[in-house]
Design a protein around this motif. Structure first.
Motif, mmCIF file in Angstrom:
data_model
loop_
_atom_site.group_PDB
_atom_site.id
_atom_site.type_symbol
_atom_site.label_atom_id
_atom_site.label_comp_id
_atom_site.label_asym_id
_atom_site.label_seq_id
_atom_site.Cartn_x
_atom_site.Cartn_y
_atom_site.Cartn_z
ATOM 1 N N GLU A 1 0.828 -1.209 0.000
ATOM 2 C CA GLU A 1 0.000 0.000 0.000
ATOM 3 C C GLU A 1 0.865 1.264 0.000
ATOM 4 O O GLU A 1 0.575 2.229 -0.710
ATOM 5 C CB GLU A 1 -0.931 0.010 1.218
ATOM 6 C CG GLU A 1 -2.029 -1.043 1.158
ATOM 7 C CD GLU A 1 -2.766 -1.195 2.481
ATOM 8 O OE1 GLU A 1 -3.912 -1.675 2.442
ATOM 9 O OE2 GLU A 1 -2.210 -0.851 3.541
ATOM 10 N N VAL A 2 1.922 1.238 0.765
ATOM 11 C CA VAL A 2 2.817 2.400 0.827
ATOM 12 C C VAL A 2 3.532 2.595 -0.504
ATOM 13 O O VAL A 2 3.627 3.721 -1.014
ATOM 14 C CB VAL A 2 3.838 2.249 1.986
ATOM 15 C CG1 VAL A 2 4.889 3.357 1.938
ATOM 16 C CG2 VAL A 2 3.126 2.244 3.332
ATOM 17 N N VAL A 3 3.996 1.513 -1.095
ATOM 18 C CA VAL A 3 4.673 1.605 -2.393
ATOM 19 C C VAL A 3 3.718 2.173 -3.433
ATOM 20 O O VAL A 3 4.089 3.056 -4.217
ATOM 21 C CB VAL A 3 5.229 0.224 -2.816
ATOM 22 C CG1 VAL A 3 5.692 0.243 -4.275
ATOM 23 C CG2 VAL A 3 6.367 -0.191 -1.895
ATOM 24 N N ASP A 4 2.478 1.690 -3.470
ATOM 25 C CA ASP A 4 1.483 2.204 -4.422
ATOM 26 C C ASP A 4 1.230 3.692 -4.208
ATOM 27 O O ASP A 4 1.173 4.468 -5.171
ATOM 28 C CB ASP A 4 0.165 1.437 -4.297
ATOM 29 C CG ASP A 4 0.244 0.026 -4.857
ATOM 30 O OD1 ASP A 4 1.204 -0.266 -5.606
ATOM 31 O OD2 ASP A 4 -0.652 -0.795 -4.523
ATOM 32 N N ARG A 5 1.062 4.104 -2.953
ATOM 33 C CA ARG A 5 0.815 5.519 -2.653
ATOM 34 C C ARG A 5 1.997 6.379 -3.101
ATOM 35 O O ARG A 5 1.809 7.467 -3.667
ATOM 36 C CB ARG A 5 0.601 5.714 -1.155
ATOM 37 C CG ARG A 5 -0.847 5.867 -0.781
ATOM 38 C CD ARG A 5 -1.009 6.408 0.625
ATOM 39 N NE ARG A 5 -0.122 5.754 1.571
ATOM 40 C CZ ARG A 5 -0.504 5.071 2.641
ATOM 41 N NH1 ARG A 5 -1.788 4.961 2.922
ATOM 42 N NH2 ARG A 5 0.370 4.528 3.443
ATOM 43 N N MET A 6 3.210 5.910 -2.822
ATOM 44 C CA MET A 6 4.400 6.682 -3.189
ATOM 45 C C MET A 6 4.518 6.769 -4.719
ATOM 46 O O MET A 6 4.885 7.815 -5.251
ATOM 47 C CB MET A 6 5.657 6.046 -2.592
ATOM 48 C CG MET A 6 5.681 6.060 -1.068
ATOM 49 S SD MET A 6 5.576 7.713 -0.373
ATOM 50 C CE MET A 6 7.197 8.302 -0.733
ATOM 51 N N ALA A 7 4.231 5.665 -5.388
ATOM 52 C CA ALA A 7 4.332 5.658 -6.851
ATOM 53 C C ALA A 7 3.341 6.651 -7.454
ATOM 54 O O ALA A 7 3.678 7.403 -8.377
ATOM 55 C CB ALA A 7 4.078 4.255 -7.395
ATOM 56 N N LYS A 8 2.125 6.708 -6.921
ATOM 57 C CA LYS A 8 1.116 7.645 -7.425
ATOM 58 C C LYS A 8 1.505 9.085 -7.115
ATOM 59 O O LYS A 8 1.322 9.980 -7.933
ATOM 60 C CB LYS A 8 -0.248 7.341 -6.808
ATOM 61 C CG LYS A 8 -0.858 6.073 -7.320
ATOM 62 C CD LYS A 8 -2.144 5.763 -6.596
ATOM 63 C CE LYS A 8 -2.703 4.393 -7.025
ATOM 64 N NZ LYS A 8 -3.828 3.978 -6.208
ATOM 65 N N ARG A 9 2.055 9.279 -5.949
ATOM 66 C CA ARG A 9 2.408 10.649 -5.526
ATOM 67 C C ARG A 9 3.593 11.191 -6.304
ATOM 68 O O ARG A 9 3.636 12.366 -6.655
ATOM 69 C CB ARG A 9 2.728 10.640 -4.042
ATOM 70 C CG ARG A 9 3.045 12.004 -3.486
ATOM 71 C CD ARG A 9 3.203 11.977 -2.005
ATOM 72 N NE ARG A 9 3.344 13.325 -1.502
ATOM 73 C CZ ARG A 9 3.460 13.627 -0.241
ATOM 74 N NH1 ARG A 9 3.425 12.675 0.659
ATOM 75 N NH2 ARG A 9 3.599 14.865 0.129
ATOM 76 N N TRP A 10 4.580 10.352 -6.585
ATOM 77 C CA TRP A 10 5.816 10.825 -7.204
ATOM 78 C C TRP A 10 5.917 10.484 -8.690
ATOM 79 O O TRP A 10 6.946 10.722 -9.318
ATOM 80 C CB TRP A 10 7.016 10.256 -6.459
ATOM 81 C CG TRP A 10 7.016 10.688 -5.024
ATOM 82 C CD1 TRP A 10 6.711 9.915 -3.955
ATOM 83 C CD2 TRP A 10 7.279 11.980 -4.504
ATOM 84 N NE1 TRP A 10 6.775 10.656 -2.794
ATOM 85 C CE2 TRP A 10 7.129 11.941 -3.122
ATOM 86 C CE3 TRP A 10 7.648 13.204 -5.104
ATOM 87 C CZ2 TRP A 10 7.320 13.038 -2.301
ATOM 88 C CZ3 TRP A 10 7.824 14.311 -4.274
ATOM 89 C CH2 TRP A 10 7.671 14.217 -2.894
ATOM 90 N N ALA A 11 4.855 9.945 -9.264
ATOM 91 C CA ALA A 11 4.889 9.576 -10.676
ATOM 92 C C ALA A 11 4.735 10.786 -11.576
ATOM 93 O O ALA A 11 4.293 11.808 -11.284
ATOM 94 C CB ALA A 11 3.799 8.564 -10.976
#
Length: 87
Positions: A77-87
């Motif tokens: 979940e954290v990886v997904d959130r970070m990917a969306k935020r920093w993509a």
């Protein structure tokens, strides 16, 4: 490291010398009044270090409470959130 014991009258009479010694050896001074513990005198570096450690311990305790209450995210979940935020 055991603190140095000093009566409050010594602090009043020799404050500059006591502070100089405290800066040099960083050994806390336990101030007594009428033979009883009254206060502790610390060098600034030791005091700031203690504050940092207390903040860290409080953050760890808060994290443990959150975990026990089920307030946490999985790694994915954290990886997904970070990917969306920093993509």
């Amino acid at each position: 490291m055991l603190p140095t014991l000093k009566p409050v009258t010594d602090i009043k009479r020799h404050a500059v010398e006591i502070i100089d010694q405290l800066r040099e050896d960083r050994i806390p001074v336990l101030i007594t009044e009428r033979g009883r513990e009254a206060a502790v005198l610390l060098d600034v570096g030791t005091y700031r270090g203690m504050l940092k450690r207390m903040e860290l311990l409080e953050a760890i305790a808060e994290g443990e409470q959150d975990f026990r209450a089920g307030r946490f995210s999985t790694h994915e979940e954290v990886v997904d959130r970070m990917a969306k935020r920093w993509a």
